[in-house]
Design a protein around this motif. Structure first.
Motif, mmCIF file in Angstrom:
data_model
loop_
_atom_site.group_PDB
_atom_site.id
_atom_site.type_symbol
_atom_site.label_atom_id
_atom_site.label_comp_id
_atom_site.label_asym_id
_atom_site.label_seq_id
_atom_site.Cartn_x
_atom_site.Cartn_y
_atom_site.Cartn_z
ATOM 1 N N ARG A 16 0.858 -1.198 0.000
ATOM 2 C CA ARG A 16 0.000 0.000 0.000
ATOM 3 C C ARG A 16 0.889 1.240 0.000
ATOM 4 O O ARG A 16 1.174 1.841 1.009
ATOM 5 N N PHE A 61 -6.271 -3.531 -15.083
ATOM 6 C CA PHE A 61 -6.513 -2.409 -14.176
ATOM 7 C C PHE A 61 -7.927 -2.540 -13.612
ATOM 8 O O PHE A 61 -8.873 -2.777 -14.369
ATOM 9 N N GLN A 88 -8.726 -7.785 -8.706
ATOM 10 C CA GLN A 88 -8.453 -6.349 -8.884
ATOM 11 C C GLN A 88 -6.975 -6.121 -9.189
ATOM 12 O O GLN A 88 -6.106 -6.594 -8.475
ATOM 13 N N HIS A 89 -6.705 -5.365 -10.257
ATOM 14 C CA HIS A 89 -5.357 -4.865 -10.584
ATOM 15 C C HIS A 89 -4.325 -5.938 -10.976
ATOM 16 O O HIS A 89 -3.125 -5.677 -10.949
ATOM 17 N N ARG A 123 1.532 -7.097 -9.294
ATOM 18 C CA ARG A 123 1.875 -6.396 -8.051
ATOM 19 C C ARG A 123 2.011 -7.350 -6.863
ATOM 20 O O ARG A 123 2.493 -6.938 -5.817
ATOM 21 N N HIS A 180 0.999 2.527 -10.444
ATOM 22 C CA HIS A 180 0.071 3.046 -9.423
ATOM 23 C C HIS A 180 0.840 3.921 -8.418
ATOM 24 O O HIS A 180 1.018 3.554 -7.255
ATOM 25 N N TYR A 237 2.010 6.389 -5.738
ATOM 26 C CA TYR A 237 1.527 7.113 -4.556
ATOM 27 C C TYR A 237 2.543 8.208 -4.235
ATOM 28 O O TYR A 237 3.671 7.894 -3.804
ATOM 29 N N LYS A 296 -15.139 6.907 -11.594
ATOM 30 C CA LYS A 296 -15.486 5.623 -10.983
ATOM 31 C C LYS A 296 -16.353 5.818 -9.740
ATOM 32 O O LYS A 296 -17.047 4.903 -9.319
ATOM 33 N N ASP A 331 -11.738 9.172 -7.782
ATOM 34 C CA ASP A 331 -11.291 7.960 -8.476
ATOM 35 C C ASP A 331 -11.637 8.139 -9.956
ATOM 36 O O ASP A 331 -12.739 7.813 -10.383
ATOM 37 N N VAL A 338 -4.736 8.137 -14.016
ATOM 38 C CA VAL A 338 -5.737 7.907 -12.971
ATOM 39 C C VAL A 338 -5.378 8.781 -11.770
ATOM 40 O O VAL A 338 -4.200 8.882 -11.397
ATOM 41 N N TRP A 360 -6.418 9.182 -7.815
ATOM 42 C CA TRP A 360 -7.168 8.452 -6.784
ATOM 43 C C TRP A 360 -6.798 8.928 -5.385
ATOM 44 O O TRP A 360 -5.622 9.091 -5.073
ATOM 45 N N GLU A 413 -1.523 8.178 -11.490
ATOM 46 C CA GLU A 413 -1.121 6.883 -12.020
ATOM 47 C C GLU A 413 -1.108 6.905 -13.549
ATOM 48 O O GLU A 413 -2.142 7.084 -14.176
#
Ligand SMILES: O=P(O)(O)OC[C@H]1O[C@@H](O)[C@H](O)[C@@H](O)[C@@H]1O
Length: 287
Positions: free
Chosen positions: A61, A71, A80-81, A85, A157, A159, A181, A202, A233, A235, A260
């Motif tokens: 995370r 995605f 998911q995703h 990862r 993705h 952060y 989303k 999102d 993206v 988020w 992202e």
């Protein structure tokens, strides 16, 4: 010694640490080939949740998890995703090391586990991470080693860390369409020149420009330059979603913004034996 590898009880290479002669550094876990830290001018630029699982039980995370071959949820595979990862990548070593930049590479090939995931194809992923004094490059190459075309979406993705989400300003997304989303995938039009975050956000901005500047604090900008990715993206889970996430502390949504780079609004179709490449370069101003 600019490249250091760290082993763990079950992995010969758990983590790779790059240190640039100027003091800039980054760390990459072989789990997910996830970049978990990028420091420039002594300052951490990536967000990593203090509750993140770093033992390889679930995706990390924070940092830069790599999303492939799906995605979000469906339609290309369940879950998911995608699996990249939370797969352990092979560290392939140093590709370049001189006074200006250090580059290392990682590889992921299909396995019984990836083929059983619902995306049954043969493939090879090569991920290059490049550190310079003020930039961090992450570059993905997807090679179709199958006999049939493969279809996928892919995304970095990222952060970014911010002292205060209310100070974040994202440029270059004005006058673009986005898929919201939060509003059941409604297609909307961005009126604002600068995107700010005031609630759960999102969005998939379509066909975004090459460079998206993210002001994470007044006067402090991280530029996200993309190469061959089509979309961006944005988020932030905000209060309720953050409370519902076991690996994000309730208040941590205030210290992160995900911007992202990805090709996600439409999937990529790659013929047999071909390679598709895309990446991003994060940069901050030199001091
Ligand atoms: O919790 P995850 O699987 O890491 O996903 C986090 C977020 O990732 C973003 O990229 C998605 O647009 C969001 O819908 C999602 O909630």
């Amino acid at each position: 010694m600019p490249v250091q590898t760290v082993s763990s009880f079950n992995l010969p290479t758990d983590k790779v640490i790059l240190t640039h002669p100027t003091g800039a550094s980054c760390e990459i876990k072989t789990f997910g080939a996830t970049v978990t830290s990028w420091k420039v001018h002594g300052q951490e630029r990536l967000f990593l949740s203090r509750l993140s699982d770093l033992e390889g039980n679930k995706p990390i995370r924070g940092g830069i998890p790599l999303v492939f071959p799906q995605f979000g949820k469906g339609p290309l595979m369940p879950g998911q995703h995608g699996f990249a990862r939370h797969s352990t990548w092979e560290y392939m070593g140093v590709s370049k090391d001189d006074d200006s930049e250090i580059m290392v590479s990682f590889e992921l090939r299909d396995s019984d586990a990836t083929r059983a995931s619902g995306w049954p194809y043969h493939f090879k992923l090569t991920y290059l991470v490049t550190l310079t004094a003020t930039t961090l490059g992450t570059h993905l190459a997807v090679t179709n080693t199958d006999k049939v075309p493969i279809r996928f979406t892919a995304l970095l993705h990222t952060y970014l860390t911010t002292p205060d989400i209310s100070q974040v300003r994202i440029g270059q997304l004005g006058r673009l369409n986005y898929t919201d989303k939060v509003q059941n995938n409604l297609i909307c039009f961005e009126e604002r020149d600068q995107v700010t975050i005031q609630g759960e956000t999102d969005r998939i901005y379509h066909s975004t420009p090459d460079t998206v500047p993210v002001e994470v604090a007044p006067g402090q900008v991280v530029n996200v330059k993309t190469i061959n990715f089509r979309d961006t993206v944005v988020w932030n889970p905000w209060v309720e979603k953050a409370q519902a996430m076991a690996d994000l502390d309730d208040q941590e949504y205030q210290q992160m913004i995900c911007v992202e780079s990805g090709s996600v609004h439409e999937s990529v179709t790659l013929p047999s034996s071909q390679t598709w490449e895309a990446g991003q370069v994060l940069s901050v101003d030199s001091e």
